[in-house]
Scaffold this motif. Structure first.
Motif, PDB file in Angstrom:
ATOM      1  N   SER A 191      -2.454  17.049  18.606  1.00  0.00           N
ATOM      2  CA  SER A 191      -1.010  16.946  18.858  1.00  0.00           C
ATOM      3  C   SER A 191      -0.580  15.493  18.972  1.00  0.00           C
ATOM      4  N   CYS A 192      -1.436  14.676  19.577  1.00  0.00           N
ATOM      5  CA  CYS A 192      -1.148  13.253  19.720  1.00  0.00           C
ATOM      6  C   CYS A 192      -1.057  12.581  18.345  1.00  0.00           C
ATOM      7  N   ILE A 193      -1.955  12.955  17.429  1.00  0.00           N
ATOM      8  CA  ILE A 193      -1.939  12.391  16.077  1.00  0.00           C
ATOM      9  C   ILE A 193      -0.652  12.771  15.359  1.00  0.00           C
ATOM     10  N   ASN A 194      -0.262  14.045  15.451  1.00  0.00           N
ATOM     11  CA  ASN A 194       0.952  14.496  14.777  1.00  0.00           C
ATOM     12  C   ASN A 194       2.196  13.815  15.340  1.00  0.00           C
ATOM     13  N   GLU A 195       2.224  13.600  16.642  1.00  0.00           N
ATOM     14  CA  GLU A 195       3.363  12.924  17.261  1.00  0.00           C
ATOM     15  C   GLU A 195       3.399  11.453  16.853  1.00  0.00           C
ATOM     16  N   TYR A 196       2.244  10.828  16.793  1.00  0.00           N
ATOM     17  CA  TYR A 196       2.156   9.419  16.387  1.00  0.00           C
ATOM     18  C   TYR A 196       2.666   9.248  14.959  1.00  0.00           C
ATOM     19  N   ARG A 197       2.306  10.188  14.095  1.00  0.00           N
ATOM     20  CA  ARG A 197       2.742  10.123  12.698  1.00  0.00           C
ATOM     21  C   ARG A 197       4.264  10.130  12.580  1.00  0.00           C
ATOM     22  N   LYS A 198       4.913  10.863  13.450  1.00  0.00           N
ATOM     23  CA  LYS A 198       6.374  10.994  13.380  1.00  0.00           C
ATOM     24  C   LYS A 198       7.112   9.796  13.963  1.00  0.00           C
ATOM     25  N   THR A 199       6.466   9.086  14.894  1.00  0.00           N
ATOM     26  CA  THR A 199       7.182   8.034  15.629  1.00  0.00           C
ATOM     27  C   THR A 199       6.755   6.615  15.269  1.00  0.00           C
ATOM     28  N   CYS A 200       5.677   6.435  14.502  1.00  0.00           N
ATOM     29  CA  CYS A 200       5.194   5.084  14.194  1.00  0.00           C
ATOM     30  C   CYS A 200       6.186   4.342  13.298  1.00  0.00           C
ATOM     31  N   ASN A 201       6.218   3.015  13.445  1.00  0.00           N
ATOM     32  CA  ASN A 201       7.199   2.220  12.697  1.00  0.00           C
ATOM     33  C   ASN A 201       6.632   0.945  12.084  1.00  0.00           C
ATOM     34  N   SER A 202       5.775   0.224  12.812  1.00  0.00           N
ATOM     35  CA  SER A 202       5.275  -1.060  12.317  1.00  0.00           C
ATOM     36  C   SER A 202       4.321  -0.836  11.148  1.00  0.00           C
ATOM     37  N   PRO A 203       4.120  -1.853  10.298  1.00  0.00           N
ATOM     38  CA  PRO A 203       3.208  -1.701   9.149  1.00  0.00           C
ATOM     39  C   PRO A 203       1.796  -1.243   9.527  1.00  0.00           C
ATOM     40  N   ILE A 204       1.238  -1.824  10.590  1.00  0.00           N
ATOM     41  CA  ILE A 204      -0.112  -1.428  11.009  1.00  0.00           C
ATOM     42  C   ILE A 204      -0.103   0.012  11.507  1.00  0.00           C
ATOM     43  N   PHE A 263       3.209   8.033   1.860  1.00  0.00           N
ATOM     44  CA  PHE A 263       4.423   7.490   1.224  1.00  0.00           C
ATOM     45  C   PHE A 263       5.125   6.495   2.137  1.00  0.00           C
ATOM     46  N   ARG A 264       5.235   6.818   3.408  1.00  0.00           N
ATOM     47  CA  ARG A 264       5.905   5.901   4.344  1.00  0.00           C
ATOM     48  C   ARG A 264       5.160   4.576   4.435  1.00  0.00           C
ATOM     49  N   TYR A 265       3.815   4.663   4.451  1.00  0.00           N
ATOM     50  CA  TYR A 265       3.048   3.421   4.506  1.00  0.00           C
ATOM     51  C   TYR A 265       3.262   2.590   3.243  1.00  0.00           C
ATOM     52  N   MET A 266       3.180   3.240   2.091  1.00  0.00           N
ATOM     53  CA  MET A 266       3.320   2.514   0.834  1.00  0.00           C
ATOM     54  C   MET A 266       4.710   1.910   0.668  1.00  0.00           C
ATOM     55  N   LYS A 267       5.733   2.572   1.169  1.00  0.00           N
ATOM     56  CA  LYS A 267       7.104   2.094   0.989  1.00  0.00           C
ATOM     57  C   LYS A 267       7.516   1.086   2.058  1.00  0.00           C
ATOM     58  N   TYR A 268       7.092   1.311   3.305  1.00  0.00           N
ATOM     59  CA  TYR A 268       7.599   0.491   4.406  1.00  0.00           C
ATOM     60  C   TYR A 268       6.533  -0.374   5.094  1.00  0.00           C
ATOM     61  N   GLY A 269       5.252  -0.150   4.792  1.00  0.00           N
ATOM     62  CA  GLY A 269       4.226  -0.892   5.507  1.00  0.00           C
ATOM     63  C   GLY A 269       3.281  -1.707   4.651  1.00  0.00           C
ATOM     64  N   ARG A 270       2.998  -1.241   3.432  1.00  0.00           N
ATOM     65  CA  ARG A 270       1.996  -1.885   2.587  1.00  0.00           C
ATOM     66  C   ARG A 270       2.533  -3.192   2.007  1.00  0.00           C
ATOM     67  N   PRO A 271       1.757  -4.282   2.127  1.00  0.00           N
ATOM     68  CA  PRO A 271       2.183  -5.550   1.537  1.00  0.00           C
ATOM     69  C   PRO A 271       2.278  -5.438   0.013  1.00  0.00           C
ATOM     70  N   GLU A 272       3.177  -6.170  -0.591  1.00  0.00           N
ATOM     71  CA  GLU A 272       3.290  -6.188  -2.038  1.00  0.00           C
ATOM     72  C   GLU A 272       2.155  -7.031  -2.622  1.00  0.00           C
ATOM     73  N   CYS A 273       1.257  -6.374  -3.348  1.00  0.00           N
ATOM     74  CA  CYS A 273       0.108  -7.067  -3.930  1.00  0.00           C
ATOM     75  C   CYS A 273      -0.383  -6.275  -5.127  1.00  0.00           C
ATOM     76  N   ASP A 274      -1.263  -6.886  -5.906  1.00  0.00           N
ATOM     77  CA  ASP A 274      -1.786  -6.251  -7.124  1.00  0.00           C
ATOM     78  C   ASP A 274      -3.063  -5.460  -6.879  1.00  0.00           C
ATOM     79  N   ASP A 275      -3.534  -5.414  -5.637  1.00  0.00           N
ATOM     80  CA  ASP A 275      -4.779  -4.701  -5.352  1.00  0.00           C
ATOM     81  C   ASP A 275      -4.596  -3.208  -5.635  1.00  0.00           C
ATOM     82  N   PRO A 276      -5.574  -2.559  -6.301  1.00  0.00           N
ATOM     83  CA  PRO A 276      -5.429  -1.152  -6.678  1.00  0.00           C
ATOM     84  C   PRO A 276      -5.630  -0.163  -5.536  1.00  0.00           C
ATOM     85  N   HIS A 277      -6.135  -0.624  -4.393  1.00  0.00           N
ATOM     86  CA  HIS A 277      -6.414   0.288  -3.282  1.00  0.00           C
ATOM     87  C   HIS A 277      -5.139   0.620  -2.522  1.00  0.00           C
ATOM     88  N   VAL A 278      -5.098   1.835  -1.984  1.00  0.00           N
ATOM     89  CA  VAL A 278      -3.936   2.255  -1.206  1.00  0.00           C
ATOM     90  C   VAL A 278      -3.835   1.444   0.072  1.00  0.00           C
TER      91      VAL A 278
END
Length: 325
Positions: A139-152, A212-227
């Motif tokens: 339950s803690c994991i599911n709640e964290y997923r809904k409320t997290c905001n920073s890139p990390i 999707f949220r990580y890729m759009k709002y948290g992931r740095p813009e780079c050419d690395d192929p890894h998620v």
């Protein structure tokens, strides 16, 4: 790469196999090449090589000049003097040595094609209690997923959701590539880093949203192929330890101070499949395992169905009236 300093004193350690005669080193190197072709990791190969070279040291002390001189008495003597502090260590040594000698037999290095049978195949060892996440932690994991905001935080949530809902090992998470995700057909397809077994799993809504949220709002813009990549230059692939760090950050609000390993998510995933009446074969397919050996241990956590396996004490002729004097 470190710059060479002409004023600094350097030392170079020779490879261990330099001191062995050709009859020994050629056979050992052939065995190690066979391990590589069998998709063993370099870490596994190094540990196997350590066992094999210890055995070769013993044979050289006994003045052997060929593997054809190997006999059962020599193997038994090596097993007696090559002591290990744990049963698991002894069992692991036996498995490697038995495999190496079987390799020698199959490739005509030995005259006796049954000599490997002198080495015990298995030793009894303790069984670890499988640890899975509690309902509170999930339950803690599911709640964290809904409320997290920073890139990390977004990266942590996406990693943990992949482990929890897809059962990925940390090595598979950090090696996950952008091309592995089929957004149109809602599935993730990978070749597992450890076993080299290919699997394809459905991309659930909660996992898809986290990634999707990580890729759009948290992931740095780079050419690395890894998620998942480092958030400081130079951007690139992460280390496996970051996955366990992410899980423990997510569970920090319900933690008792002890660390939780990322592999616990994989165990929780397997157990949840069994609890949903999917069966062992479904677990094997989802985990990408080759057989049921490592899966059967999860059956003990399916308490609802385990209760149906209980035998009647009456049918076993065990009296129900208590102990008799």
């Amino acid at each position: 790469m470190q710059k060479f300093d002409p004023l600094k004193k350097y030392s170079f350690r020779k490879a261990r196999d330099w001191k062995y005669p050709l009859w020994c080193s050629l056979a050992v190197n052939a065995y190690l090449d066979w391990l590589r072709r069998s998709f063993h990791s370099e870490g596994t190969i190094r540990s196997y090589k350590y066992v094999v070279y210890n055995f070769c040291d013993f044979l050289l002390l006994k003045k052997l000049s060929s593997f054809e001189d190997l006999n059962r008495n020599l193997i038994n003597e090596f097993l007696r003097i090559d002591l290990h502090s744990t049963v698991n260590g002894t069992s692991g040594r036996n498995s490697v040595l038995r495999q190496f000698i079987t390799f020698l037999e199959d490739n005509n290095y030995l005259a006796d094609q049954t000599i490997h049978g002198v080495i015990p195949a298995k030793l009894a060892h303790h069984r670890k209690i499988i640890t899975i996440l509690s309902d509170e932690q999930i339950s803690c994991i599911n709640e964290y997923r809904k409320t997290c905001n920073s890139p990390i935080e977004l990266r942590d949530a996406a990693m943990v959701m992949i482990g929890l809902k897809l059962g990925f090992r940390s090595s598979n998470v950090i090696n996950l590539k952008l091309s592995d995700i089929d957004w149109m057909n809602k599935k993730i397809s990978i070749t597992q880093y450890k076993t080299k077994v290919s699997i394809s799993l459905p991309l659930s809504v909660d996992v898809g949203n986290a990634v999707f949220r990580y890729m759009k709002y948290g992931r740095p813009e780079c050419d690395d192929p890894h998620v998942f990549v480092r958030h400081k230059a130079p951007y690139g692939i992460l280390s496996g330890k970051i996955c366990s760090n992410a899980l423990n950050r997510v569970l920090s609000t319900v933690s008792d101070g002890s660390s939780v390993k990322f592999h616990t998510l994989r165990k929780t995933f397997a157990t949840s499949i069994l609890k949903n009446n999917a069966g062992v074969e479904r677990v094997i397919d989802a985990l990408g395992n080759r057989d049921s050996t490592t899966v059967n241990v999860y059956l003990t956590y399916d308490e609802l169905h385990m209760r149906k396996c209980a035998l009647s004490l009456k049918e076993m002729s065990i009296p129900m009236g208590g102990a008799t004097k």
